[in-house]
Design an enzyme around this catalytic site. Structure first.
Site, PDB file in Angstrom:
ATOM      1  N   GLY A  57       0.950  -1.153  -0.177  1.00 12.68           N
ATOM      2  CA  GLY A  57       0.447   0.270   0.186  1.00 12.68           C
ATOM      3  C   GLY A  57       1.578   0.880  -0.052  1.00 12.68           C
ATOM      4  N   CYS A  84       5.742  -5.530   1.388  1.00 12.73           N
ATOM      5  CA  CYS A  84       5.761  -4.486   1.167  1.00 12.73           C
ATOM      6  C   CYS A  84       5.076  -3.775   2.724  1.00 12.73           C
ATOM      7  CB  CYS A  84       5.389  -4.081  -0.211  1.00 12.73           C
ATOM      8  SG  CYS A  84       5.592  -2.417  -0.509  1.00 12.73           S
ATOM      9  N   TYR A  85       4.287  -2.795   2.284  1.00 10.45           N
ATOM     10  CA  TYR A  85       3.640  -2.073   3.680  1.00 10.45           C
ATOM     11  C   TYR A  85       3.148  -3.309   4.666  1.00 10.45           C
ATOM     12  CZ  TYR A  85      -0.213   0.699   6.244  1.00 10.45           C
ATOM     13  OH  TYR A  85      -0.594   0.639   7.911  1.00 10.45           O
ATOM     14  N   HIS A 174       7.476  -7.334  -4.006  1.00  5.44           N
ATOM     15  CA  HIS A 174       6.308  -7.672  -4.697  1.00  5.44           C
ATOM     16  C   HIS A 174       6.394  -9.231  -5.655  1.00  5.44           C
ATOM     17  CE1 HIS A 174       3.864  -3.948  -3.158  1.00  5.44           C
ATOM     18  NE2 HIS A 174       5.143  -3.734  -3.810  1.00  5.44           N
ATOM     19  N   GLU A 176       3.749 -10.580  -6.512  1.00  5.97           N
ATOM     20  CA  GLU A 176       2.594 -11.390  -7.825  1.00  5.97           C
ATOM     21  C   GLU A 176       3.169 -10.333  -8.568  1.00  5.97           C
ATOM     22  OE1 GLU A 176       2.717  -9.008  -4.759  1.00  5.97           O
ATOM     23  OE2 GLU A 176       2.360  -6.650  -5.267  1.00  5.97           O
ATOM     24  N   ASP A 232     -19.942 -11.663 -21.329  1.00  2.00           N
ATOM     25  CA  ASP A 232     -20.547 -12.082 -19.675  1.00  2.00           C
ATOM     26  C   ASP A 232     -21.982 -12.470 -19.996  1.00  2.00           C
ATOM     27  OD1 ASP A 232     -17.926 -10.875 -19.688  1.00  2.00           O
ATOM     28  OD2 ASP A 232     -18.844  -8.896 -18.784  1.00  2.00           O
ATOM     29  N   SER A 233     -23.371 -11.806 -20.798  1.00  2.00           N
ATOM     30  CA  SER A 233     -23.747 -11.640 -20.590  1.00  2.00           C
ATOM     31  C   SER A 233     -24.830 -13.431 -21.020  1.00  2.00           C
ATOM     32  CB  SER A 233     -25.211 -11.090 -20.950  1.00  2.00           C
ATOM     33  OG  SER A 233     -24.841 -11.290 -22.252  1.00  2.00           O
ATOM     34  N   LYS A 372     -11.644 -11.582 -15.909  1.00  2.00           N
ATOM     35  CA  LYS A 372     -12.848 -11.782 -17.249  1.00  2.00           C
ATOM     36  C   LYS A 372     -11.687 -12.842 -17.206  1.00  2.00           C
ATOM     37  CE  LYS A 372     -14.324  -9.878 -21.030  1.00  2.00           C
ATOM     38  NZ  LYS A 372     -15.579  -9.427 -20.977  1.00  2.00           N
TER      39      LYS A 372
END
Ligand code: XMP
Length: 516
Positions: A57, A84-85, A174, A176, A232-233, A372
Site C-alpha cells: 500500500g 511490502c507495506y 512484490h 505478485e 459476460d451475459s 475476465k
C-alpha cells in the site's frame, strides 16, 4: 459466498497490485478473495481462511492516518504473509521498528536468499541471486521478537523475514508482479507449503458450488437476464440456466445498432445450440426514431440507455411475477477499493441502468467472484463455443457511438459495411484475437477524392485497433502495414460513399477507445 473450503484472504492496504495477488493465487487453483484492511475480525474468522495475506500500500505505517488492520489476526492460528507495506505493518504490530529509508528502493533488485525453506523452498543461497521487484520508501530497522532474516538485497537488509516459531512470513518485494521472477514460486510456497492448501479450485468445482447456490437462492421463483451476445451475459445465462433451467428467461433487444448479422447469429446460436428461453425484441425502428436528429454524444448514449430500459421493462412485465435479475458483474467491479486520506471505501457495481430498483428485482451475479479471463474459462467449461468466448468487447450503445454525429439509416449502412471488412480482415490475418478491440468509425465529414476520371466528395472511415488488458488504459495496435493497406483498399472499393480511410494512433489516456 463461502462455499470454498480452502481460501486465502487478502487484506487490501491500497496497493495497485493487490488484484494481481488474488489472480496469481487463483492461477494455482486455490481460491482467494480481497477485502479491505478494515474487515471486521469476527467476519474474517467466520470466513475460516486457510491463510491471510497483508497487501502492499502507498502509506507509511507511521502516518497519522495509516491503515492498520485488527492485530487479532495474529491469534487466528493461520499462516500470514505480509507484502511490502503489509510486511512493515506486521513488524510494527509484532513489536519491531520501521523507518524511512534514506534511499527509496524502486524497481528491480537482486535478492540474496539466506534461508532455503519456507517461502524460498527449492531455491538456492548466494552466490545465486534472484530478480525481484521492489517499491517502498520505509524499511524495517529492527526485527520484532522471534523474527529472523531469510533474504537481503542491496538496500534492504531485511528483504524477507520469517518468525522462528509461528507461521508468519514477510517480504519487502512484490511476489505478485511479473518482474519478480521467483514470484510464483514464493506464492506457491506460501499457499501449498505454509498453508497446506490443495490445488482443487477449478472451474468445475466453481460451477458445482455456484449452481447449488443459485438453486438455493431462487427456489421456485422466476429470473430474467438481458442477453447481449457478449461474453459476460452469455456466460451468466448459461450458468443460471444450468442451475434452474426454464425458470430463466433471457431477453435480447435488437436496438438497430448492432453489427451486420450480429442479432441473427446471436439468436441462432442460443436457439440452436442451447435450451435457453430467449425472447427476441426487434426495436430497430424505436431506437432509430428516438435518435432522430440527435448529434450530441451524451444525449445519444442517454436515449439508447433509456430506450433499452423501457423495452426491457415492458417485456419483463409481460412475463408476470419475476423476482430476480441475473447480470454479469465481474470481480473487479465489486472489490471494495481502499481509498485513503479520509475518504470512505467505495463500492462500485454497475447494473442495467437502475432497473433492479425500478422493478424491485433482486440480483443474481454468478460472476462476481471472477476475473475476465476466468469468465472465458468458465464459458468454455459450460460448453459455449470459442467464437462467443473470444468475441471482442462491444459497447452497449453499439454502432450508435461509432457514427460521429447523427445516426441515420444510410450512415448505419456505410459503417456496417466497413465494419464487416475490418472484422473479416482482422480474423483472416489472425489479428482479431491479438488485439483488445478493432473497429471502424464513421466521421461526420466528407473529403475530396478521385475515382476513375471523376472527382468524388465522400465520407471518411477511421480505423481503430487497440491493445489493452482491462480497457482502463490502451495503446494503438501496431498492425502490419499490409493489413492496414488491405482494409483501406477494400473499404474504399467496396463501400459506396467512402473515399478515404485513416488510422487512429492515439493512446488512452488521453484519448478513449471509443470515439464518443
Ligand atoms: P472507452 O471508450 O471509455 O471504452 O475507452 C472502454 C471500454 O468500454 C467499452 N464501452 C462500453 N461498454 N457500454 C458498454 O457496455 C458503454 O456504454 C460503453 N462505452 C464504452 C468500449 O468498447 C471499451 O471496450
Amino acid at each position: 459466498m463461502s462455499t470454498h473450503t480452502q481460501k486465502i484472504i487478502i487484506l487490501d492496504f491500497g496497493s495497485q497490485t493487490t488484484q494481481l495477488i488474488a489472480r496469481r493465487i487463483r492461477e494455482q487453483k486455490v481460491y482467494s478473495e480481497i477485502h479491505p484492511y478494515t474487515l471486521d475480525l469476527e467476519r474474517l474468522k467466520a470466513m475460516r481462511p486457510t491463510g491471510v495475506i497483508l497487501s502492499g500500500g502507498p502509506a507509511s505505517v507511521y502516518d497519522d492516518d495509516a491503515p492498520i488492520s485488527d492485530p487479532g489476526i495474529y491469534e487466528l492460528g493461520v499462516p500470514i504473509l505480509g507484502i511490502c507495506y503489509g510486511a512493515q505493518l506486521m513488524m510494527v504490530q509484532q513489536g519491531g521498528r520501521v523507518e524511512k529509508a534514506e534511499k527509496r528502493e524502486f524497481g528491480k533488485a537482486q535478492l540474496n536468499i539466506e534461508y532455503t525453506g519456507g517461502l524460498f523452498a527449492g531455491m538456492e543461497t548466494t552466490p545465486s541471486h534472484y530478480q525481484v521487484w521492489m517499491s517502498h520508501g520505509d524499511r524495517v530497522e529492527q526485527l520484532a521478537p522471534g523474527f529472523v532474516v531469510t533474504a537481503t538485497s542491496a538496500h534492504s537488509p531485511y528483504a524477507a523475514l520469517r518468525h522462528s516459531e509461528k507461521p508468519f512470513v514477510a517480504v519487502q518485494f512484490h511476489p505478485e508482479v511479473a518482474h519478480t521472477l521467483i514470484g510464483t514460486d514464493v506464492l506457491r510456497n506460501f499457499i501449498f507449503g505454509l498453508c497446506g492448501c490443495q490445488p482443487d479450485w477449478t472451474m468445475h468445482s466453481f460451477i458445482d458450488a455456484t449452481v447449488a447456490d443459485i438453486r438455493a437462492k431462487v427456489g421456485t421463483d422466476q429470473v430474467i437476464c438481458a442477453l447481449s451476445g457478449g461474453v459476460d451475459s452469455s456466460v451468466v445465462a448459461a450458468m443460471v440456466h444450468r442451475a434452474i433451467g426454464d425458470q430463466l428467461t433471457c431477453i435480447y433487444v435488437n436496438n438497430g445498432l448492432m453489427r451486420t448479422g450480429e442479432s441473427e447469429s446471436v439468436l441462432r446460436f442460443f436457439r440452436e445450440k442451447t435450451d435457453l428461453k430467449v425472447i427476441d425484441v426487434n426495436a430497430e425502428e424505436f431506437f432509430l426514431k428516438s435518435l432522430d436528429g440527435v448529434a450530441d454524444p451524451e444525449e445519444k448514449r442517454k436515449r439508447i440507455g433509456y430506450g433499452f430500459i423501457e423495452i426491457f421493462e415492458a417485456e419483463a412485465k409481460k412475463l408476470g411475477a419475476v423476482r430476480y435479475l441475473a447480470q454479469g458483474t465481474l470481480y473487479p467491479d465489486v472489490i471494495e477499493s481502499v481509498v485513503f486520506r479520509g475518504k470512505a471505501p467505495i463500492k462500485s457495481h454497475h447494473n442495467v441502468g437502475g432497473l433492479p430498483e425500478r422493478m424491485q428485482l433482486d440480483l443474481i451475479e454468478p460472476l462476481r467472484e471472477l476475473f475476465k479471463d476466468e469468465v472465458r474459462e468458465l464459458g468454455l467449461e459450460l460448453g459455449l463455443p470459442e467464437e462467443a468466448i473470444y468475441r471482442q468487447p462491444f459497447p452497449g450503445p453499439g454502432l450508435g457511438i461509432r457514427i460521429m454525429g447523427e445516426v441515420t439509416a444510410e450512415r448505419l449502412r456505410i459503417l456496417r459495411q466497413a465494419d464487416v471488412i475490418v472484422l473479416e480482415e482482422m480474423k483472416d490475418s489472425g489479428w482479431y484475437r491479438k488485439v483488445w478491440q478493432s473497429f471502424a468509425v464513421l466521421l461526420p465529414i466528407q473529403t475530396v477524392g478521385v475515382m476513375g476520371d471523376g472527382r468524388t466528395y465522400e465520407h471518411v472511415i477511421a480505423l481503430r485497433a487497440v491493445d489493452s488488458k482491462d480497457a482502463m488504459t490502451a495503446d494503438w495496435s501496431r498492425l502490419p502495414y499490409e493489413i492496414l493497406g488491405r482494409i483501406s483498399n477494400r473499404i474504399i472499393n467496396e463501400v459506396r460513399g467512402v473515399n478515404r480511410v485513416v488510422y487512429d494512433i492515439s493512446s488512452k489516456p488521453p484519448s478513449t477507445i471509443e470515439w464518443e
